[in-house]
Design a protein around this motif. Structure first.
Motif, PDB file in Angstrom:
ATOM      1  N   ARG A   1      10.869 -32.744   9.524  1.00 36.44           N
ATOM      2  CA  ARG A   1      10.970 -31.456   8.034  1.00 36.44           C
ATOM      3  C   ARG A   1      10.710 -30.049   8.890  1.00 36.44           C
ATOM      4  NH1 ARG A   1       7.352 -35.885   3.803  1.00 36.44           N
ATOM      5  NH2 ARG A   1       8.262 -37.235   4.495  1.00 36.44           N
ATOM      6  N   ARG A   2      10.265 -30.212   9.555  1.00 33.53           N
ATOM      7  CA  ARG A   2      10.340 -28.667  10.074  1.00 33.53           C
ATOM      8  C   ARG A   2      11.220 -28.464  10.600  1.00 33.53           C
ATOM      9  NH1 ARG A   2       5.296 -25.929  13.984  1.00 33.53           N
ATOM     10  NH2 ARG A   2       6.088 -24.417  15.031  1.00 33.53           N
ATOM     11  N   GLU A   3      11.547 -28.689  11.796  1.00 27.85           N
ATOM     12  CA  GLU A   3      12.830 -28.998  11.917  1.00 27.85           C
ATOM     13  C   GLU A   3      14.483 -28.238  11.118  1.00 27.85           C
ATOM     14  OE1 GLU A   3      12.299 -31.463  16.959  1.00 27.85           O
ATOM     15  OE2 GLU A   3      13.765 -31.846  14.963  1.00 27.85           O
ATOM     16  N   ALA A   4      14.325 -28.961  10.096  1.00 25.85           N
ATOM     17  CA  ALA A   4      15.612 -29.178   8.926  1.00 25.85           C
ATOM     18  C   ALA A   4      15.113 -27.687   8.247  1.00 25.85           C
ATOM     19  CB  ALA A   4      15.434 -29.998   8.090  1.00 25.85           C
ATOM     20  N   PHE A   5      13.897 -26.784   8.113  1.00 25.02           N
ATOM     21  CA  PHE A   5      13.244 -25.788   7.962  1.00 25.02           C
ATOM     22  C   PHE A   5      13.719 -24.522   8.412  1.00 25.02           C
ATOM     23  CE2 PHE A   5      10.671 -22.167   7.703  1.00 25.02           C
ATOM     24  CZ  PHE A   5      10.469 -21.907   6.135  1.00 25.02           C
ATOM     25  N   GLU A   6      13.578 -24.788   9.981  1.00 32.30           N
ATOM     26  CA  GLU A   6      14.019 -23.673  11.143  1.00 32.30           C
ATOM     27  C   GLU A   6      15.475 -23.657  10.862  1.00 32.30           C
ATOM     28  OE1 GLU A   6      11.688 -24.934  14.437  1.00 32.30           O
ATOM     29  OE2 GLU A   6       9.655 -23.629  12.710  1.00 32.30           O
ATOM     30  N   ALA A   7      16.329 -24.442  10.479  1.00 32.25           N
ATOM     31  CA  ALA A   7      17.232 -25.246  11.161  1.00 32.25           C
ATOM     32  C   ALA A   7      18.071 -23.779   9.785  1.00 32.25           C
ATOM     33  CB  ALA A   7      17.969 -26.459  11.084  1.00 32.25           C
ATOM     34  N   THR A   8      17.768 -24.935   8.533  1.00 31.43           N
ATOM     35  CA  THR A   8      18.445 -23.816   7.291  1.00 31.43           C
ATOM     36  C   THR A   8      18.202 -22.531   7.713  1.00 31.43           C
ATOM     37  OG1 THR A   8      17.658 -26.311   6.470  1.00 31.43           O
ATOM     38  CG2 THR A   8      18.348 -24.300   4.943  1.00 31.43           C
ATOM     39  N   MET A   9      17.189 -21.980   8.228  1.00 28.10           N
ATOM     40  CA  MET A   9      16.949 -20.591   8.030  1.00 28.10           C
ATOM     41  C   MET A   9      17.390 -19.971   8.494  1.00 28.10           C
ATOM     42  SD  MET A   9      14.495 -19.565   5.618  1.00 28.10           S
ATOM     43  CE  MET A   9      13.119 -18.488   6.682  1.00 28.10           C
ATOM     44  N   ALA A  10      17.588 -20.372  10.142  1.00 30.72           N
ATOM     45  CA  ALA A  10      18.888 -19.793  10.940  1.00 30.72           C
ATOM     46  C   ALA A  10      19.978 -20.050  10.622  1.00 30.72           C
ATOM     47  CB  ALA A  10      18.602 -20.778  11.847  1.00 30.72           C
ATOM     48  N   ALA A  11      20.621 -20.909  10.161  1.00 30.71           N
ATOM     49  CA  ALA A  11      21.894 -20.808   9.573  1.00 30.71           C
ATOM     50  C   ALA A  11      22.590 -19.241   8.546  1.00 30.71           C
ATOM     51  CB  ALA A  11      22.102 -22.066   8.143  1.00 30.71           C
ATOM     52  N   MET A  12      21.014 -18.878   7.686  1.00 30.85           N
ATOM     53  CA  MET A  12      20.919 -18.186   6.860  1.00 30.85           C
ATOM     54  C   MET A  12      20.439 -16.374   7.888  1.00 30.85           C
ATOM     55  SD  MET A  12      22.063 -17.985   4.124  1.00 30.85           S
ATOM     56  CE  MET A  12      20.775 -16.791   2.584  1.00 30.85           C
ATOM     57  N   GLY A  13      20.796 -16.952   8.825  1.00 26.35           N
ATOM     58  CA  GLY A  13      20.536 -15.307  10.002  1.00 26.35           C
ATOM     59  C   GLY A  13      18.884 -14.828   9.652  1.00 26.35           C
ATOM     60  N   LEU A  14      17.895 -15.525   8.697  1.00 24.49           N
ATOM     61  CA  LEU A  14      16.426 -15.656   9.342  1.00 24.49           C
ATOM     62  C   LEU A  14      15.573 -16.325   9.994  1.00 24.49           C
ATOM     63  CD1 LEU A  14      16.325 -15.645   5.004  1.00 24.49           C
ATOM     64  CD2 LEU A  14      16.597 -14.287   6.306  1.00 24.49           C
ATOM     65  N   THR A  15      14.847 -15.084  10.508  1.00 31.08           N
ATOM     66  CA  THR A  15      13.658 -15.715  11.479  1.00 31.08           C
ATOM     67  C   THR A  15      12.914 -16.260  10.349  1.00 31.08           C
ATOM     68  OG1 THR A  15      13.045 -13.366  11.665  1.00 31.08           O
ATOM     69  CG2 THR A  15      14.525 -14.538  13.214  1.00 31.08           C
ATOM     70  N   VAL A  16      11.772 -17.354  10.964  1.00 34.81           N
ATOM     71  CA  VAL A  16      10.638 -17.465  10.577  1.00 34.81           C
ATOM     72  C   VAL A  16       9.897 -17.471  11.613  1.00 34.81           C
ATOM     73  CG1 VAL A  16       9.555 -20.248   9.957  1.00 34.81           C
ATOM     74  CG2 VAL A  16      11.634 -20.014  10.237  1.00 34.81           C
ATOM     75  N   GLU A  17       8.422 -16.662  10.346  1.00 38.23           N
ATOM     76  CA  GLU A  17       7.422 -16.340  11.318  1.00 38.23           C
ATOM     77  C   GLU A  17       6.087 -17.276  11.761  1.00 38.23           C
ATOM     78  OE1 GLU A  17       5.644 -12.343  10.485  1.00 38.23           O
ATOM     79  OE2 GLU A  17       7.524 -11.645   9.255  1.00 38.23           O
ATOM     80  N   ARG A  18       5.747 -16.836  12.408  1.00 40.69           N
ATOM     81  CA  ARG A  18       4.696 -17.916  13.232  1.00 40.69           C
ATOM     82  C   ARG A  18       3.483 -18.235  11.884  1.00 40.69           C
ATOM     83  NH1 ARG A  18       7.018 -20.963  15.223  1.00 40.69           N
ATOM     84  NH2 ARG A  18       4.682 -22.208  16.141  1.00 40.69           N
ATOM     85  N   ARG A  19       3.305 -16.965  11.476  1.00 41.77           N
ATOM     86  CA  ARG A  19       2.336 -16.976  11.222  1.00 41.77           C
ATOM     87  C   ARG A  19       1.941 -17.802   9.502  1.00 41.77           C
ATOM     88  NH1 ARG A  19       1.888 -11.411   8.030  1.00 41.77           N
ATOM     89  NH2 ARG A  19       3.627 -10.844   8.342  1.00 41.77           N
ATOM     90  N   TRP A  20       3.130 -17.983   9.384  1.00 42.95           N
ATOM     91  CA  TRP A  20       4.229 -18.257   7.898  1.00 42.95           C
ATOM     92  C   TRP A  20       4.326 -19.802   7.326  1.00 42.95           C
ATOM     93  CZ3 TRP A  20       7.312 -13.616   5.831  1.00 42.95           C
ATOM     94  CH2 TRP A  20       6.014 -12.693   5.918  1.00 42.95           C
ATOM     95  N   VAL A  21       4.103 -20.837   9.078  1.00 35.28           N
ATOM     96  CA  VAL A  21       4.597 -21.295   9.141  1.00 35.28           C
ATOM     97  C   VAL A  21       2.948 -23.098   9.552  1.00 35.28           C
ATOM     98  CG1 VAL A  21       5.315 -23.624  10.937  1.00 35.28           C
ATOM     99  CG2 VAL A  21       6.430 -21.046  10.014  1.00 35.28           C
ATOM    100  N   THR A  22       2.238 -23.427   9.195  1.00 33.89           N
ATOM    101  CA  THR A  22       1.276 -24.575   9.169  1.00 33.89           C
ATOM    102  C   THR A  22       1.766 -25.714   9.427  1.00 33.89           C
ATOM    103  OG1 THR A  22       0.743 -25.382   7.325  1.00 33.89           O
ATOM    104  CG2 THR A  22      -0.149 -23.046   8.064  1.00 33.89           C
ATOM    105  N   ASP A  23       0.382 -26.398  10.334  1.00 33.91           N
ATOM    106  CA  ASP A  23       1.314 -27.547  10.376  1.00 33.91           C
ATOM    107  C   ASP A  23      -0.629 -28.695  10.152  1.00 33.91           C
ATOM    108  OD1 ASP A  23      -0.565 -27.197  12.972  1.00 33.91           O
ATOM    109  OD2 ASP A  23       0.625 -27.703  14.157  1.00 33.91           O
ATOM    110  N   ARG A  24      -1.062 -28.387   9.102  1.00 31.61           N
ATOM    111  CA  ARG A  24      -2.246 -28.918   9.042  1.00 31.61           C
ATOM    112  C   ARG A  24      -2.331 -30.797   8.359  1.00 31.61           C
ATOM    113  NH1 ARG A  24      -6.079 -27.214  11.559  1.00 31.61           N
ATOM    114  NH2 ARG A  24      -6.194 -25.287  11.275  1.00 31.61           N
ATOM    115  N   GLY A  25      -1.446 -31.254   7.591  1.00 36.86           N
ATOM    116  CA  GLY A  25      -0.588 -32.206   7.383  1.00 36.86           C
ATOM    117  C   GLY A  25      -0.493 -32.555   5.852  1.00 36.86           C
TER     118      GLY A  25
END
Lengths: 378, 378
Positions: free
Chosen positions: A228-252
């Motif tokens: 799911r995370r990869e799909a999110f990053e891929a969709t953002m990247a396809a729009m030329g957007l970068t994802v800020e690390r601090r706005w990505v969490t992996d708590r569960g």
DNA sequence: TTGAAAGCGCTAACAA
DNA sequence: TTGTTAGCGCTTTCAA
């Protein structure tokens, strides 16, 4: 012949065994259900013709009228084949175990319906079990098989699952299908198009004008979470957007994980303007935490989740979410399991139809718009 | 000896029977589970001694060491009696059907645990079914019995239930126990002390100083709903307080019913200072509606519900509720059903221990106190 | 103290 | 085209 004392004792024993026997009329016994021999007699055929007719044995060469007579008799008598007799003979019981975590996860309701539909279509019986029970009783699955109560299993694994309980399935060569698990050690699986679902959620936010978008994900070593995370990053990247690390969490994936994720993001500083949450319960947790912290959703933060449920409509604000085809997942899981049971060949099915579908509610809004509905007074 | 042609035909037949056999290694077949005869052989006794030892037949007069040998062999082999063989002989299958409405009602989680505990203790197998399924398949219960898949039923009835489906149980003389139903046509039942629960909730509000207290109840022709309402009125009367008609509603037990109840009360004019809500989901609906309408709970309205669940902690504000012994209800329901199945005598059990217990959260407060935690900004 | 054997309801191989 | 019968795994009666 009995003495008087023996008589007395015998009566006393009976009384102990049936303390309120006088309240029970003798004819209260349950009548014996109709059997195949009753059907055969009523249709005036032999028991074996009756059996083969009802089971539509292609090798049975009988008059059409004869077969119809058998079916009529069966209907008339409300005959149902005794499962034990059949199972003893066929070494299959016509039942499948369904092991789900956390039955009160609201999104299961639709999955359960789908599984029941699939079972009805294929005339098998689902045996539902809560995964929690495996903790108390680790032999449950093996026992079910050894007792001949289940022919195979549908399993939705989670992080907290006793993986060992499933190893035994492979060892015992019991057919099982994993639900929406991309884990490699699933022998067979039926999975949803999580990638498309996440892409849809992400694009929804982008369409609303959001550019600073975050992601609330599952545990890093969970296969579904990574996908799911990869799909999110891929969709953002396809729009030329970068994802800020601090706005990505992996708590569960749980409610409390969503609370914690938002809390930590807030504590770390500036928030994004929108969040994709990888699962339903975590999204409810995010909503709850935003109330606690006085963050206005959707005015200052838009939230969309993967997976829909009735609870999404009940939350505050009502949760915008991506509805996944859970009913279809359930139906296909059943039919896949039956195929695997039949020929022993593992399968990996991928459900793309119906496609994920966005359900607009109140938790997302165009970036920069002020809220429209009545504010809560203080 | 076979001719070449016969060989060929035999091979072809095998191929037809196993169309993709080349993909399946021959040893992939599931091994036959251990049987009683295997245990008997391992313990060096006859099959009948093995059976009677494992079933602890009191008529078996055997050396203690012999019996121990049998158990050791059974453990060693992980023997589980085949359910079909046993059931054919004993006319009982060791499984009970459990019919619940609305599986995703959060409060069921604990009830399910209790039922599973009771089943484990008594070595029976629960077969869970959603009541919704009876609508598609009205013969489900009768079929389950006629197929010999269930020996009896645990049923939680609701207003929307197809009552006819249950009539057949009585007709067929199938043992069944109704869960927390005060309805008169339950053959057997296990009920909670709803009266004590409602009294506890009501007294909690009175203890906080509330005097203008309302009640959100269930449908007027529902037996449980009447009982709860009477308990509320009795508790108020015992304090010398009268109940205003306009503050008593009878919309139903569901989320939407709670929303509607509060909405109508607001539209009708002045609100009470506190509400007892007769059921959990309706209370969540009240909370949700108060957010929509900008009513601050608990500052302007205190809310307490009968029945607790994990969702109560997730709501906003977290819901103060009366925790009922649902786990115990589940356990006792199982043991009661087994007794009824055993002797055919109907029973009506009343669970008073453990007693209802108040879980204080955030939705109730002393009358007149202003709220303490961070207000939500607007 | 232990064992042999019948039979529960059904399916399927075989016989007619 | 239809019928007879063995046997699936188990419990229980009866015999030894």
């Amino acid at each position: 012949m009995q003495t008087r004392a023996e008589d007395d004792e015998s009566i006393a024993a009976t009384a102990r065994a049936f303390p309120e026997a006088e309240q029970v009329s003798p004819d209260i016994r349950r009548p014996r259900p109709p059997q195949l021999r009753d059907v055969a007699r009523a249709a005036d055929v032999s028991i074996s013709v009756a059996s083969r007719a009802l089971n539509r044995d292609p090798n049975l060469r009988a008059r059409e009228t004869t077969i119809e007579r058998v079916f009529a008799a069966a209907r008339e008598l409300q005959y149902r084949a005794n499962a034990a007799g059949r199972s003893l003979r066929t070494r299959a019981v016509g039942a499948i175990g369904v092991i789900l975590p956390d039955v009160n996860n609201p999104f299961f309701s639709e999955l359960l319906s789908g599984i029941e539909e699939g079972c009805d279509e294929n005339d098998v019986m689902p045996l539902f079990g809560r995964a929690e029970r495996l903790n108390d009783n680790p032999h449950l699955l093996r026992n079910l098989v050894n007792e001949g109560r289940a022919d195979g299993f549908l399993i939705q694994p989670t992080d907290v699952f006793p993986a060992a309980a499933f190893r035994t399935l492979a060892v015992d060569r019991v057919s099982s299908v994993f639900l929406n698990s991309h884990s490699v050690d699933a022998q067979s699986s039926v999975v949803l198009d999580d990638r498309a679902g996440i892409a849809l959620a992400t694009r929804h936010l982008l369409d609303l004008g959001h550019r600073r978008v975050g992601f609330v994900g599952g545990l890093p070593d969970n296969d579904n979470a990574s996908l799911r995370r990869e799909a999110f990053e891929a969709t953002m990247a396809a729009m030329g957007l970068t994802v800020e690390r601090r706005w990505v969490t992996d708590r569960g994936f749980a409610f409390a994980d969503g609370q914690r994720a938002l809390g930590e993001m807030v504590d770390a500083g500036e928030l994004p303007s929108a969040l994709v949450v990888a699962t339903h319960n975590a999204a409810l947790g995010v909503l709850r935490e935003s109330l606690t912290r006085g963050i206005d959703i959707p005015t200052s933060l838009s939230v969309v989740s993967l997976h829909d449920s009735p609870a999404a409509a009940y939350s505050w604000p009502a949760l915008t979410s991506v509805r996944m085809p859970l009913r279809e997942l359930g139906r296909r899981a059943v039919s896949t399991l039956l195929q695997v049971m039949d020929d022993g060949i593992p399968r990996h099915e991928f459900i793309t139809d119906p496609a994920p579908h966005l359900v607009m509610r109140e938790s997302t809004r165009e970036r920069g718009l002020s809220r429209l509905h009545t504010p809560r007074r203080d």
